[in-house]
Design an enzyme around this catalytic site. Structure first.
Site, short mmCIF file in Angstrom:
data_model
loop_
_atom_site.label_atom_id
_atom_site.label_comp_id
_atom_site.label_asym_id
_atom_site.label_seq_id
_atom_site.Cartn_x
_atom_site.Cartn_y
_atom_site.Cartn_z
N GLU A 122 -54.32 -40.42 51.65
CA GLU A 122 -53.47 -39.24 51.74
C GLU A 122 -54.05 -38.31 52.80
O GLU A 122 -55.25 -38.29 53.00
CB GLU A 122 -53.45 -38.50 50.39
N LYS A 124 -55.68 -35.07 54.16
CA LYS A 124 -56.45 -34.02 53.50
C LYS A 124 -55.90 -32.70 54.00
O LYS A 124 -56.19 -32.27 55.11
CB LYS A 124 -57.93 -34.17 53.81
N ASP A 126 -55.25 -28.91 54.65
CA ASP A 126 -56.22 -27.83 54.82
C ASP A 126 -55.62 -26.51 54.36
O ASP A 126 -55.11 -25.73 55.15
CB ASP A 126 -56.61 -27.76 56.30
N TYR A 236 -50.77 -33.46 44.55
CA TYR A 236 -51.40 -34.75 44.81
C TYR A 236 -52.21 -35.35 43.67
O TYR A 236 -52.61 -36.50 43.77
CB TYR A 236 -52.26 -34.71 46.07
N LYS A 324 -63.42 -37.03 56.82
CA LYS A 324 -62.99 -35.89 57.61
C LYS A 324 -62.86 -36.23 59.09
O LYS A 324 -63.48 -37.17 59.58
CB LYS A 324 -64.02 -34.77 57.47
N CYS A 418 -91.46 -7.95 63.12
CA CYS A 418 -90.12 -8.00 62.51
C CYS A 418 -89.17 -7.05 63.25
O CYS A 418 -89.49 -5.86 63.40
CB CYS A 418 -90.21 -7.60 61.04
N CYS A 421 -88.38 -4.01 60.68
CA CYS A 421 -89.36 -3.03 60.21
C CYS A 421 -90.67 -3.06 61.00
O CYS A 421 -91.60 -2.32 60.69
CB CYS A 421 -89.66 -3.27 58.73
N CYS A 434 -90.86 -12.27 57.94
CA CYS A 434 -91.38 -10.91 57.94
C CYS A 434 -92.27 -10.80 56.70
O CYS A 434 -91.94 -11.32 55.64
CB CYS A 434 -90.21 -9.92 57.86
N CYS A 440 -89.08 -4.02 53.81
CA CYS A 440 -88.33 -4.25 55.04
C CYS A 440 -86.85 -3.99 54.76
O CYS A 440 -86.26 -4.63 53.88
CB CYS A 440 -88.54 -5.69 55.52
S1 IVH Z 1 -57.85 -34.89 45.51
C1 IVH Z 1 -60.75 -34.54 41.89
N1 IVH Z 1 -56.17 -35.05 47.49
O1 IVH Z 1 -59.74 -31.25 49.56
C2 IVH Z 1 -60.26 -34.66 43.29
N2 IVH Z 1 -57.72 -33.25 47.51
O2 IVH Z 1 -63.07 -31.11 48.79
C3 IVH Z 1 -59.17 -33.72 43.58
N3 IVH Z 1 -57.44 -31.72 49.39
O3 IVH Z 1 -60.63 -29.23 46.88
C4 IVH Z 1 -58.86 -33.58 45.01
N4 IVH Z 1 -55.75 -32.76 50.33
O4 IVH Z 1 -58.38 -28.79 47.98
C5 IVH Z 1 -57.19 -34.36 46.97
N5 IVH Z 1 -54.60 -35.31 49.15
C6 IVH Z 1 -55.61 -34.62 48.62
C7 IVH Z 1 -56.10 -33.46 49.22
C8 IVH Z 1 -57.17 -32.80 48.64
C9 IVH Z 1 -56.56 -31.72 50.40
C10 IVH Z 1 -58.49 -30.72 49.24
C11 IVH Z 1 -58.64 -30.15 47.86
C12 IVH Z 1 -60.07 -30.35 47.48
C13 IVH Z 1 -60.71 -30.63 48.80
C14 IVH Z 1 -61.85 -31.61 48.60
#
Ligand code: IVH
Length: 678
Positions: A122, A124, A126, A236, A324, A418, A421, A434, A440
């Site tokens: 999936e 990720k 943001d 998700y 990532k 420092c 201070c 320091c 300080c």
């Molecule tokens: S699953 C228990 N799926 O990424 C696992 N997370 O550090 C639940 N995130 O805090 C997360 N897209 O905010 C999952 N397709 C996705 C996601 C996703 C974004 C975020 C989520 C989580 C962070 C992971």
């Protein structure tokens, strides 16, 4: 004749028409917000909405919380209420390195017996992670992730998001009596640009990136403000779904879509690790073509039973990995290198940069960490450098970009004293400190800010500027001085008036009763973060017991090794700490000390609770298990030792029977608890 009838129309007929209108509007909301496929014009939609609104005005008794007219409900609130999550909202293990992803796959295959593994990939997203809870198909709660255990109640704000159903759709599949799920709230890039353009016109500060915009919009105290921000919710993960039997993550995504949620179209299923890595590269290439920001992909095991078997560590599930994208990089120039002093006295050189936009965030400074790092990078004032935002947040200097023929500035040297201070500096390996302790001002400032921070005493309204003012004015010379402040003194500070001073004093007063774990964190013990502070508080129960503990006793706490035990021991036994603690207690600080783990009767046993209990609440029962060394899980698996079934148990009971997990009545459970504990 009742006034209603005089207004025209019978309530029964109105009830039917109301339901019809609501269903139609929900249908069009779903088409518009979730599927991006509107089928009627705005004018037609407005007509339906107006009719509903007018009918509800005539029959106010028939207004339901799930009605589309009730998305914006409630007045601005003074602050957010904290709520404990039904189960911890974990984060994901993550890396941008392919080797790490392959190692994840190796672990998974080892655990699954080396057969063919089936992953779902999936995007990720943001944005801001949120939990949503539905009861009997109605949205009843929503919270931010917070620290994973406790988040902020943002229900009123989430209700304003068009893609968050107030009522679950029931055409395609039945709705469980209780459903909780996780998703991400994001702002689409085009909406983000429009919002910033509007804010600029209104002479207001703009958001640095869509994620901040989404988070800032969701954390508005006035839900009608959130309603004006174009937010989108993607669902998700399912956390609980009583009575729903799903085998795969792909089934989960399908069920979520059937219930009316938006799920990402970029999801790929049925792939092995090679294909998952390919999906990652493909999405990274197409990253800028998407409507929303993503910072990687999440690779998840598709099979839910295997997921349960794998379980999670304290921080993240073992069945998923966030792969990532490479952090974004840009070139800038070092205009100066300044040295900052932190709360531990550590001197940190910081590169002041020509401001540069790195993937949507303006970066104008980056930590250079220490002398050795500066030598390694060989950077000087005036040099061109490559900057990256690691983890997409903290900027760092990656490398110097050579400029042949250009005359370079002088090499950096740590100051001899420092910068705050002027006390002597002591070097420990590559680090410089320091030697002036809390005398300080910079150290004291850092200590006070940490002491007041969210996970510590949580003194709202005590920002950096105020701390500086308090120190500069001489009103505060120690952490304890903070607790002794008087309104008439604060009022004399620039920018303060009677009300703002009273507010600050009230916040300080309100923080004087503090739990032991927060207090331990607030002290700033080296190596002790929020989790360790909680573990210590849970294990020892009181400050006296903790202070009296020997190193080996500290090491007996789960997760504490010799190095951390030594740091804690040294810190707590130092005369400076003892006098600070005495001073704090003398200034009105009260510690709420929990009962220590009395007895480890339930150590190593995992409990699941279902149904309603009679003699104690669910959370009291769970707390009881934890305090006796046991573990709590939210779902039944083969690793569950006992299912405690109260009245009206749900599907967990059937599952326990199916798996042969021992079930206990409330009385049987209580009989396992040592006498005198409840
Ligand atoms: S699953 C228990 N799926 O990424 C696992 N997370 O550090 C639940 N995130 O805090 C997360 N897209 O905010 C999952 N397709 C996705 C996601 C996703 C974004 C975020 C989520 C989580 C962070 C992971």
């Amino acid at each position: 004749m009742s006034p209603r009838k005089r207004a025209g129309g019978k309530p029964e007929a109105a009830r039917d028409r109301l339901e019809e209108l609501r269903t139609q509007i929900e249908h069009h909301d779903h088409l518009y917000y979730v599927l991006d496929r509107p089928q009627i014009s705005d004018a037609e939609y407005d007509r339906l909405y107006r009719e509903l609104k007018q009918l509800e005005e005539r029959f106010p008794d028939l207004v339901t919380p799930g009605s589309p007219t009730q998305r914006i409900a409630g007045a601005p609130r003074p602050g957010f209420i904290e709520v404990e999550h039904t189960a911890p909202m974990l984060s994901l293990d993550s890396s941008d390195a392919e080797e790490a992803v392959r190692r994840f796959d190796t672990r998974i295959r080892a655990a699954c017996g080396d057969g063919q593994v089936d992953y779902v990939v999936e995007p990720k997203l943001d944005g801001l992670s949120v939990e949503l809870v539905y009861e009997d198909g109605q949205l009843v709660g929503s919270a931010t992730r917070g620290d994973g255990r406790v988040g902020e109640d943002i229900t009123a704000n989430v209700r304003t998001i068009g893609s968050a159903p107030l009522r679950l759709r029931t055409e395609k599949r039945p709705v469980p009596s209780r459903l909780s799920l996780r998703g991400e709230t994001v702002m689409l890039l085009a909406d983000f640009e429009r919002l910033n353009a509007r804010l600029t016109q209104e002479n207001k500060p703009v958001f640095a990136n869509p994620r901040n915009a989404a988070a800032g919009s969701l954390r508005q105290l006035d839900p009608s403000m959130t309603a004006q921000r174009p937010l989108v919710l993607f669902a998700y993960e399912l956390m609980t779904a009583d009575g729903v039997e799903l085998a795969k993550q792909t089934d989960v995504l399908e069920a979520l879509a059937d219930w009316g949620f938006k799920v990402s179209a970029e999801t790929r299923a049925g792939v092995d690790i090679e294909e998952a890595i390919e999906v990652h590269h493909d999405l990274e290439r197409r990253r800028d073509e998407l409507d929303f920001e993503i910072d990687g992909v999440v690779i998840k095991l598709n099979d839910l039973a295997t997921r349960e078997r794998l379980g999670s560590t304290a921080h993240h599930p073992r069945w998923a990995f966030a792969y990532k994208f490479e952090p974004r990089r840009e070139v800038s120039e070092i205009v100066d290198i300044v040295v900052q002093v932190g709360r531990t006295g550590k001197l940190t050189p910081v590169a002041m940069l020509l401001p540069v936009d790195v993937g949507g965030v303006t970066v104008s400074r980056a930590s250079l960490h220490n002398r050795e790092e500066i030598e390694r990078l060989d950077v000087r004032k005036g040099d061109k450098v490559r900057i990256q935002r690691a983890g997409d947040v903290i900027p760092q200097v990656l490398e110097r970009i050579p400029e042949p023929g250009k005359k370079r500035g002088l090499a950096f040297e740590m100051p001899a004293s420092c910068p705050s201070c002027h006390a002597d500096i002591v070097s420990v390996g590559p680090l410089d400190f320091c030697t002036n302790g809390l005398a300080c001002p910079a150290q004291l400032k850092g200590r006070i800010q940490h002491f007041a921070s969210r996970d510590a005493l949580d003194i709202r309204g005590l920002g950096e500027r105020t701390v500086e003012q308090l120190l500069d004015s001489g009103l505060v010379n120690s952490v304890a001085d903070l607790l002794r402040l008087r309104a008439e003194d604060v009022m004399r500070l620039e920018g303060f008036a009677e009300l703002s001073a009273a507010n600050l004093l009230e916040a300080i007063e309100g923080s004087k009763e503090v739990s032991l774990d927060r207090f331990l964190y607030a002290l700033g013990i080296p190596e002790v973060g929020t989790q360790t502070a909680r573990d210590l508080a849970g294990h020892f129960g009181s400050l006296d017991a903790l202070t009296a503990a020997r190193r080996d006793e500290l090491e007996a706490v789960d997760g504490i090794g010799p190095k951390v035990a030594e740091a804690i021991h040294d810190f707590l036994s130092s005369p400076a700490t003892k006098s600070t603690v005495n001073d704090l207690i003398g200034s009105g600080l009260t510690l709420i000390e929990s009962t220590p783990a009395r007895d480890q009767t339930l150590a190593g046993l995992t409990f699941v609770f279902t149904g309603s209990l009679q003699s104690l609440t669910r959370s009291e029962a769970q707390e009881l298990v934890r305090s006796l060394g046991g573990r709590i899980s939210s779902s039944v698996s083969s690793k569950t030792d006992y299912l405690v079934a109260g009245g009206d148990p749900g599907s967990k009971y059937d599952r326990a029977v199916e798996l042969g997990v021992k079930t206990l009545s409330e009385e049987e459970f209580l009989s396992m608890v040592p006498k005198g504990v409840v």
